[in-house]
Design an enzyme around this catalytic site. Structure first.
Site, mmCIF file in Angstrom:
data_model
loop_
_atom_site.group_PDB
_atom_site.id
_atom_site.type_symbol
_atom_site.label_atom_id
_atom_site.label_comp_id
_atom_site.label_asym_id
_atom_site.label_seq_id
_atom_site.Cartn_x
_atom_site.Cartn_y
_atom_site.Cartn_z
ATOM 1 N N THR A 1 56.636 133.739 -146.370
ATOM 2 C CA THR A 1 55.535 134.398 -146.994
ATOM 3 C C THR A 1 54.517 133.383 -145.895
ATOM 4 O O THR A 1 54.523 131.664 -146.099
ATOM 5 C CB THR A 1 55.141 134.465 -148.035
ATOM 6 N N ASP A 2 53.402 133.759 -145.340
ATOM 7 C CA ASP A 2 52.508 133.176 -144.954
ATOM 8 C C ASP A 2 51.290 132.234 -146.026
ATOM 9 O O ASP A 2 50.725 131.593 -145.888
ATOM 10 C CB ASP A 2 51.391 134.282 -143.746
ATOM 11 N N GLU A 3 51.519 133.114 -146.718
ATOM 12 C CA GLU A 3 50.702 132.321 -148.570
ATOM 13 C C GLU A 3 51.269 130.516 -148.919
ATOM 14 O O GLU A 3 50.867 130.642 -148.918
ATOM 15 C CB GLU A 3 51.259 132.993 -149.769
ATOM 16 N N TYR B 1 52.976 131.374 -157.667
ATOM 17 C CA TYR B 1 54.161 131.593 -156.543
ATOM 18 C C TYR B 1 54.437 131.531 -154.903
ATOM 19 O O TYR B 1 55.723 130.964 -154.974
ATOM 20 C CB TYR B 1 53.353 133.282 -156.222
ATOM 21 N N LYS C 1 57.940 129.197 -152.910
ATOM 22 C CA LYS C 1 57.827 129.869 -151.689
ATOM 23 C C LYS C 1 57.565 128.937 -151.271
ATOM 24 O O LYS C 1 58.916 128.303 -150.193
ATOM 25 C CB LYS C 1 56.869 130.847 -151.842
HETATM 26 P P1 NAD Z 1 60.174 142.763 -154.701
HETATM 27 O O1 NAD Z 1 59.664 142.113 -155.341
HETATM 28 O O2 NAD Z 1 60.108 144.053 -154.207
HETATM 29 O O3 NAD Z 1 62.051 142.684 -154.820
HETATM 30 C C1 NAD Z 1 62.355 141.294 -154.964
HETATM 31 C C2 NAD Z 1 64.051 141.733 -155.212
HETATM 32 O O4 NAD Z 1 64.853 140.607 -155.299
HETATM 33 C C3 NAD Z 1 63.949 142.386 -156.560
HETATM 34 O O5 NAD Z 1 64.979 143.894 -155.988
HETATM 35 C C4 NAD Z 1 64.299 142.099 -157.306
HETATM 36 O O6 NAD Z 1 65.994 142.766 -158.563
HETATM 37 C C5 NAD Z 1 65.251 140.957 -156.917
HETATM 38 N N1 NAD Z 1 65.710 139.414 -156.943
HETATM 39 C C6 NAD Z 1 64.580 139.632 -157.962
HETATM 40 N N2 NAD Z 1 64.630 137.427 -158.243
HETATM 41 C C7 NAD Z 1 67.029 137.722 -158.053
HETATM 42 C C8 NAD Z 1 67.506 136.758 -158.746
HETATM 43 N N3 NAD Z 1 67.263 136.035 -159.774
HETATM 44 N N4 NAD Z 1 68.243 137.215 -157.935
HETATM 45 C C9 NAD Z 1 69.300 138.464 -157.593
HETATM 46 N N5 NAD Z 1 67.844 139.349 -157.595
HETATM 47 C C10 NAD Z 1 66.934 138.769 -157.647
HETATM 48 O O7 NAD Z 1 59.650 141.751 -153.168
HETATM 49 P P2 NAD Z 1 59.941 141.922 -151.591
HETATM 50 O O8 NAD Z 1 58.142 141.999 -151.768
HETATM 51 O O9 NAD Z 1 60.902 142.846 -150.985
HETATM 52 O O10 NAD Z 1 59.776 140.518 -151.193
HETATM 53 C C11 NAD Z 1 60.588 140.420 -150.696
HETATM 54 C C12 NAD Z 1 60.919 138.445 -150.206
HETATM 55 O O11 NAD Z 1 59.952 138.708 -148.514
HETATM 56 C C13 NAD Z 1 60.435 137.567 -150.795
HETATM 57 O O12 NAD Z 1 61.213 136.484 -150.841
HETATM 58 C C14 NAD Z 1 58.618 137.630 -151.063
HETATM 59 O O13 NAD Z 1 58.561 136.423 -150.901
HETATM 60 C C15 NAD Z 1 59.201 137.900 -149.598
HETATM 61 N N6 NAD Z 1 57.772 138.328 -148.576
HETATM 62 C C16 NAD Z 1 57.237 139.740 -149.374
HETATM 63 C C17 NAD Z 1 55.555 140.067 -148.234
HETATM 64 C C18 NAD Z 1 55.488 141.541 -149.244
HETATM 65 O O14 NAD Z 1 54.485 141.426 -148.853
HETATM 66 N N7 NAD Z 1 56.086 142.114 -149.905
HETATM 67 C C19 NAD Z 1 55.526 139.380 -147.386
HETATM 68 C C20 NAD Z 1 56.423 138.406 -146.380
HETATM 69 C C21 NAD Z 1 56.872 137.656 -147.600
HETATM 70 O O1 DAU Z 2 50.988 136.819 -147.083
HETATM 71 C C1 DAU Z 2 52.391 137.838 -147.823
HETATM 72 C C2 DAU Z 2 52.334 138.156 -149.533
HETATM 73 O O2 DAU Z 2 51.925 139.543 -149.721
HETATM 74 C C3 DAU Z 2 53.479 138.324 -149.956
HETATM 75 O O3 DAU Z 2 54.386 136.505 -149.577
HETATM 76 C C4 DAU Z 2 53.726 138.572 -151.510
HETATM 77 O O4 DAU Z 2 55.180 138.311 -151.799
HETATM 78 C C5 DAU Z 2 53.105 139.689 -151.544
HETATM 79 O O5 DAU Z 2 53.081 140.343 -152.851
HETATM 80 C C6 DAU Z 2 51.409 139.392 -151.265
HETATM 81 O O6 DAU Z 2 50.595 139.296 -151.285
HETATM 82 P P1 DAU Z 2 49.237 139.630 -151.672
HETATM 83 O O7 DAU Z 2 49.008 138.695 -153.085
HETATM 84 O O8 DAU Z 2 48.547 139.301 -151.002
HETATM 85 O O9 DAU Z 2 49.644 141.049 -151.919
HETATM 86 P P2 DAU Z 2 49.093 141.723 -153.346
HETATM 87 O O10 DAU Z 2 49.353 144.010 -153.171
HETATM 88 O O11 DAU Z 2 48.828 141.477 -154.828
HETATM 89 O O12 DAU Z 2 47.522 141.880 -152.951
HETATM 90 C C7 DAU Z 2 46.510 142.154 -151.712
HETATM 91 C C8 DAU Z 2 44.916 142.480 -152.078
HETATM 92 O O13 DAU Z 2 44.705 143.083 -153.303
HETATM 93 C C9 DAU Z 2 44.574 140.722 -152.237
HETATM 94 O O14 DAU Z 2 43.451 139.927 -151.792
HETATM 95 C C10 DAU Z 2 44.626 141.076 -153.918
HETATM 96 C C11 DAU Z 2 43.661 142.729 -153.669
HETATM 97 N N1 DAU Z 2 44.257 143.611 -155.248
HETATM 98 C C12 DAU Z 2 45.439 143.272 -155.328
HETATM 99 C C13 DAU Z 2 46.104 144.556 -156.122
HETATM 100 C C14 DAU Z 2 47.383 144.468 -157.495
HETATM 101 C C15 DAU Z 2 43.169 143.941 -155.859
HETATM 102 O O15 DAU Z 2 42.312 144.233 -155.214
HETATM 103 N N2 DAU Z 2 43.537 144.516 -156.731
HETATM 104 C C16 DAU Z 2 44.551 145.455 -156.956
HETATM 105 O O16 DAU Z 2 45.139 145.596 -158.136
#
Ligand code: NAD
Ligand code: DAU
Length: 339
Positions: free
Chosen positions: A125-127, A153, A157
């Site tokens: 992730t970019d985080e 988190y 990562k």
């Molecule tokens: P998500 O939370 O929707 O899905 C995670 C999945 O992993 C779930 O199906 C969960 O059951 C499974 N899981 C959790 N713990 C596990 C374990 N111990 N063994 C096997 N399976 C397990 O997450 P997402 O948003 O789809 O993110 C997927 C990946 O991409 C993550 O690694 C996250 O860090 C990364 N990522 C997410 C975003 C985003 O915006 N959502 C952006 C950048 C990177």
């Molecule tokens: O940048 C990549 C990341 O993006 C991934 O690595 C993470 O897995 C993914 O969850 C996401 O992280 P963020 O913290 O950016 O996403 P989130 O949707 O939780 O929040 C997006 C923005 O919105 C953040 O600035 C917090 C704000 N927010 C979020 C929630 C859930 C609100 O203002 N209200 C809310 O209820």
């Protein structure tokens, strides 16, 4: 070609499974997922009968299980999506983030060493780069930006990324890492900003915006993330990190107002609530490396992608209503009541 996709019952992993089965009809996809609260078999329902697809429930941190799986399946490629992914939950309870995101990754890396693979790809992730100031729109995250994490988190990562790079340097494991910005699209768990705001607006519930709503995220349509990973696992250089993002920056408030406008709802539904501790201000990716080396570019503009996403939630109400009933209600109360 046989690919193990971990976390394939989650948001991005699920989209990746659909993308790969459609694009590569001769590939075998083995999906491994623990089915935590974030894993949902309904996301995979339409591929369960595909002869090229196998689903297994299991924990990436369970060494015996993972070794048996690698021994039996002899995969060519591993794409590790499995993770605890929600920043707010990591602030409440960091432990499980360390267990899955760090220990789980280390078990997968050991299995790759023991059984041999063509490629291990870590979905990061970019985080891991921390955040950028709001008043410096000229600054972007490159692959050279130092790791500087804010939440449990992102720290977990970043730890995983360092392990992956160490296994490459020390054991010559053929790895790649991608660091992506915020994704949105179908099958996104409604605890994250965009699906939560769509679901609440559709139910005429308040839309909780943290702080002032001025924080900025760089939104990427999930299918564009899948196409980038596809390119990296096939053509990416071993040992390299690739940033994935598409210059789609929006403040949270802009995103929330767009959703309300598209659904024909009033802005009075917005409720400003207390800020997330340690809240990252701005994420913004410089995608030049993946563009010049692999020719990747995102194809979905935010205005188009957000409409498609809203329509998907309108058309698939049962998918998110199932999730939002039961256990999720307790989480919502804990996170948002009296906030
Ligand atoms: P998500 O939370 O929707 O899905 C995670 C999945 O992993 C779930 O199906 C969960 O059951 C499974 N899981 C959790 N713990 C596990 C374990 N111990 N063994 C096997 N399976 C397990 O997450 P997402 O948003 O789809 O993110 C997927 C990946 O991409 C993550 O690694 C996250 O860090 C990364 N990522 C997410 C975003 C985003 O915006 N959502 C952006 C950048 C990177
Ligand atoms: O940048 C990549 C990341 O993006 C991934 O690595 C993470 O897995 C993914 O969850 C996401 O992280 P963020 O913290 O950016 O996403 P989130 O949707 O939780 O929040 C997006 C923005 O919105 C953040 O600035 C917090 C704000 N927010 C979020 C929630 C859930 C609100 O203002 N209200 C809310 O209820």
């Amino acid at each position: 070609m046989k690919i193990i996709v971990t976390g394939g019952a989650g948001f991005i992993g699920g989209n990746f499974v659909h993308y790969m089965l459609k694009k590569y009809p001769l590939y075998k996809i083995v999906c491994l997922d623990l089915l935590t609260y974030a894993g949902n078999m309904e996301t995979l329902a339409s591929v369960m009968d595909n002869p090229n697809f196998t689903f297994l429930k299991g924990d990436i941190a369970d060494r015996e299980f993972i070794y048996n799986l690698f021994g039996a399946e002899k995969p060519d490629i591993i794409v590790n999506f499995a993770a605890e992914s929600h920043v707010d939950r990591s602030i409440e309870n960091p432990d499980v983030f360390l267990q899955t995101n760090i220990i789980g990754t280390s078990v997968l890396l050991d299995a790759c060493r023991k059984y041999g693979i063509k490629r291990y790809h870590q979905v990061s992730t970019d985080e891991v780069y921390g955040d950028l100031p709001l008043d410096r729109s000229d600054l972007f995250f490159t692959e050279e930006t130092p790791i500087h994490t804010s939440s449990p988190y992102s720290a977990s990562k970043a730890s995983a990324d360092l392990l992956v790079q160490a296994y490459h340097r020390t054991f010559r494991l053929p790895i790649t890492i991608s660091r992506c910005s915020n994704n949105y699209g179908p099958y996104h768990f409604p605890e994250k900003l965009i699906p939560l705001m769509i679901a609440n607006a559709m139910s005429n519930k308040k839309l909780p915006v943290y702080g002032t709503g001025e924080n900025v995220r760089d939104w990427l349509y999930v299918e564009d993330h899948c196409s980038a990973i596809d390119l990296i696992i096939h053509n990416g250089r071993i040992g390299e990190v690739y940033n994935i993002g598409g210059h789609n920056e929006r403040t949270n408030l802009e995103v929330v107002k767009t959703i309300l406008r598209e659904l024909g709802k009033e802005e009075s539904l917005i409720e400003y609530v207390s800020d997330r501790p340690g809240h990252d201000r701005r994420y913004a990716i410089d995608p030049m490396k993946i563009k010049t080396e692999l020719g990747w570019e995102p194809t979905t503009l935010f205005d188009v992608g957000i409409r498609k996403t809203i329509q998907w939630y309108v058309d698939n109400k049962t998918w998110w209503e199932h999730i939002m009933s039961g256990e999720y209600q307790d989480y919502y109360k804990k996170m948002y009541e009296n906030r």
